[in-house]
Design a protein around this motif. Structure first.
Motif, mmCIF file in Angstrom:
data_model
loop_
_atom_site.group_PDB
_atom_site.id
_atom_site.type_symbol
_atom_site.label_atom_id
_atom_site.label_comp_id
_atom_site.label_asym_id
_atom_site.label_seq_id
_atom_site.Cartn_x
_atom_site.Cartn_y
_atom_site.Cartn_z
ATOM 1 N N ALA A 142 0.829 -1.209 0.000
ATOM 2 C CA ALA A 142 0.000 0.000 0.000
ATOM 3 C C ALA A 142 0.864 1.260 0.000
ATOM 4 O O ALA A 142 0.547 2.245 -0.688
ATOM 5 C CB ALA A 142 -0.927 -0.006 1.213
ATOM 6 N N PHE A 156 -5.406 2.032 -6.059
ATOM 7 C CA PHE A 156 -5.451 0.594 -6.283
ATOM 8 C C PHE A 156 -6.668 -0.044 -5.624
ATOM 9 O O PHE A 156 -7.226 0.475 -4.652
ATOM 10 C CB PHE A 156 -4.148 -0.090 -5.859
ATOM 11 C CG PHE A 156 -3.890 -0.187 -4.379
ATOM 12 C CD1 PHE A 156 -3.931 -1.418 -3.732
ATOM 13 C CD2 PHE A 156 -3.547 0.930 -3.645
ATOM 14 C CE1 PHE A 156 -3.668 -1.518 -2.383
ATOM 15 C CE2 PHE A 156 -3.283 0.840 -2.293
ATOM 16 C CZ PHE A 156 -3.341 -0.379 -1.655
ATOM 17 N N ALA A 209 -7.986 -3.609 -4.033
ATOM 18 C CA ALA A 209 -7.532 -4.864 -3.433
ATOM 19 C C ALA A 209 -8.636 -5.898 -3.557
ATOM 20 O O ALA A 209 -9.763 -5.676 -3.110
ATOM 21 C CB ALA A 209 -7.169 -4.649 -1.969
ATOM 22 N N HIS A 218 -6.456 -3.944 1.902
ATOM 23 C CA HIS A 218 -5.145 -3.350 2.099
ATOM 24 C C HIS A 218 -5.339 -1.893 2.545
ATOM 25 O O HIS A 218 -6.313 -1.260 2.136
ATOM 26 C CB HIS A 218 -4.329 -3.378 0.800
ATOM 27 C CG HIS A 218 -3.783 -4.732 0.448
ATOM 28 N ND1 HIS A 218 -4.524 -5.882 0.511
ATOM 29 C CD2 HIS A 218 -2.542 -5.110 0.021
ATOM 30 C CE1 HIS A 218 -3.777 -6.910 0.146
ATOM 31 N NE2 HIS A 218 -2.577 -6.470 -0.149
ATOM 32 N N ALA A 248 -6.622 1.062 0.135
ATOM 33 C CA ALA A 248 -7.161 0.512 -1.109
ATOM 34 C C ALA A 248 -8.681 0.471 -1.063
ATOM 35 O O ALA A 248 -9.287 0.437 0.008
ATOM 36 C CB ALA A 248 -6.618 -0.898 -1.348
ATOM 37 N N TYR A 269 -11.644 -1.877 -1.451
ATOM 38 C CA TYR A 269 -11.805 -3.333 -1.345
ATOM 39 C C TYR A 269 -12.884 -3.802 -2.308
ATOM 40 O O TYR A 269 -13.971 -3.227 -2.388
ATOM 41 C CB TYR A 269 -12.179 -3.728 0.081
ATOM 42 C CG TYR A 269 -12.529 -5.196 0.223
ATOM 43 C CD1 TYR A 269 -11.523 -6.154 0.244
ATOM 44 C CD2 TYR A 269 -13.852 -5.618 0.313
ATOM 45 C CE1 TYR A 269 -11.826 -7.512 0.355
ATOM 46 C CE2 TYR A 269 -14.164 -6.966 0.429
ATOM 47 C CZ TYR A 269 -13.146 -7.903 0.453
ATOM 48 O OH TYR A 269 -13.455 -9.237 0.561
#
Length: 401
Positions: free
Chosen positions: A175, A185, A187, A192, A195, A197
């Protein structure tokens, strides 16, 4: 023409010309034909010539009324700017210029798990349909490789990363790399820090399986189970193993068995088939189960447990609940008298389209939820054909060319 000219009368009574500034972008001009603007918005709603959209999606993307959208879609079909795809879909025949072609990095968990393979395939198809470049790497269940892949994505300056890795010990490090590089990003399956999810509500899915196991035991075993076996992935921490917590709670809700019989928890080394097979073989030799409820973290471990019981002639001594709703699990549930009594489906074949849309929303700075949970549905031998009626197509051999 260099610009618009207005004629004005100066103080001297002479004719003068003054430049009129061009209207700001998005301002309605006097000569703008709104019908053409709407038609262009329909065409621009398609992100590539391979994307198929229905009326509802096009209306949502353009903000136009459904009736207006329908008339425009049909007109554009008549003029061959669009073509029909199936009964309700449309495909654009015009390759529009895009301001930016996004590049997304995808690190798969492993190519050994059927679930991950299905997710990877669906992501590739969805990225291609959205005109997105997808850089694919494989984490291979390795925290070291996962870190290396994160560094590769940073070096490649991708626009966004979709990361699927289960080792919580390196989650914060991964991360931090993306955060420092200002790369958003997503995850998959394991949250994470920082992130978005995307994945299962693990506890909810576990409870669904646990309740079904307990109901099955009440119906089929007069004296109930005499032991419970839980097959988890400890490297993923408590988040993925929340499925097993849910299994125990689900069993307790129905039968109270989890409070009265011994429970055995095993780490399956990443949820892999061969490791699980060896673990359950050893358990059978030591514990000699007669009526065991088995809660598995995924279908690979569930099928491995089933094989371990089956190869020693003790298949009827177990009842097993999987997770994922994989092709192999569905095939097993179609066997007469199978002891794989259920699996919770997350429909990985649909991950790609949803993840790519989520990624595009992030890249276009649209508001997104911090966690997006996938649909869950309990699959049993009784309803597998209803939920997946087209599985038989995969067994049909193509005609020889």
């Amino acid at each position: 023409m260099a610009g618009h000219m207005d004629t004005i009368i100066g103080r001297e009574g002479k004719m003068k010309h003054a430049s009129k500034p061009a209207p700001a972008e998005g301002t309605k001009r006097g000569y703008t034909i709104q019908a053409v603007v709407r038609a262009a918005s329909i065409i621009n709603a398609f992100q590539s010539t391979s994307e198929v959209l229905d009326l509802r999606v096009v209306a949502a993307r353009t903000g136009l009324h459904k009736a207006t959208t329908f008339r425009l879609l049909e007109t554009l079909v008549e003029t061959r700017m669009l073509e029909r795809a199936g009964k309700q879909g449309y495909r654009c025949c015009v390759q529009t210029a895009r301001a930016k072609r996004y590049r997304i990095g995808y690190a798969s968990q492993s190519n050994l798990l059927p679930f991950t393979t299905t997710v990877s395939d669906s992501l590739g198809v969805a990225a291609n349909a959205a005109n997105i470049d997808l850089l694919v790497l494989n984490n291979g269940f390795s925290p070291r490789v996962a870190l290396q892949n994160a560094e590769t994505f940073v070096a490649e300056k991708v626009d966004l990363v979709v990361d699927s890795q289960i080792n919580v010990a390196v989650a914060a490090q991964i991360a931090a790399k993306f955060s420092d590089a200002r790369i958003p990003f997503i995850a998959l399956d394991i949250p994470h820090p920082g992130a978005i999810y995307y994945g299962a509500d693990n506890y909810k899915a576990g409870r669904m399986a646990g309740r079904h196991l307990a109901r099955w035991a009440e119906k089929n075993w007069k004296n109930g189970p005499e032991q419970i076996i839980l097959l988890g992935v400890d490297a993923a921490g408590p988040l993925l193993n929340a499925r097993l917590t849910g299994v125990l709670d689900g069993i307790n809700e129905v039968g109270q068995y989890a409070r009265t019989v011994p429970t055995h928890h095993y780490d399956t080394k990443g949820g892999q088939f061969e490791a699980t097979l060896d673990i359950v073989r050893r358990h059978i030799r030591r514990r000699k189960p007669e009526r065991a409820l088995v809660g598995a973290v995924n279908d690979s471990t569930a099928l491995a447990a089933l094989q371990a019981f089956r190869e020693v002639g003790l298949e009827r001594a177990c009842a097993i609940a999987g997770q994922d709703g994989s092709v192999a699990a569905r095939e097993e549930m179609r066997r007469a008298s199978t002891r794989l009594v259920c699996s919770v489906a997350y429909f990985p074949e649909m991950y790609g389209e949803r993840i790519i849309q989520l990624a595009l929303d992030v890249l276009k700075h649209k508001p997104v939820a911090p966690a997006v949970f996938v649909p869950h549905e309990l699959i049993t031998p009784q309803n597998v054909d209803k939920i997946y009626p087209n599985d038989s197509w995969m067994k049909v051999k193509p005609n020889r060319v």
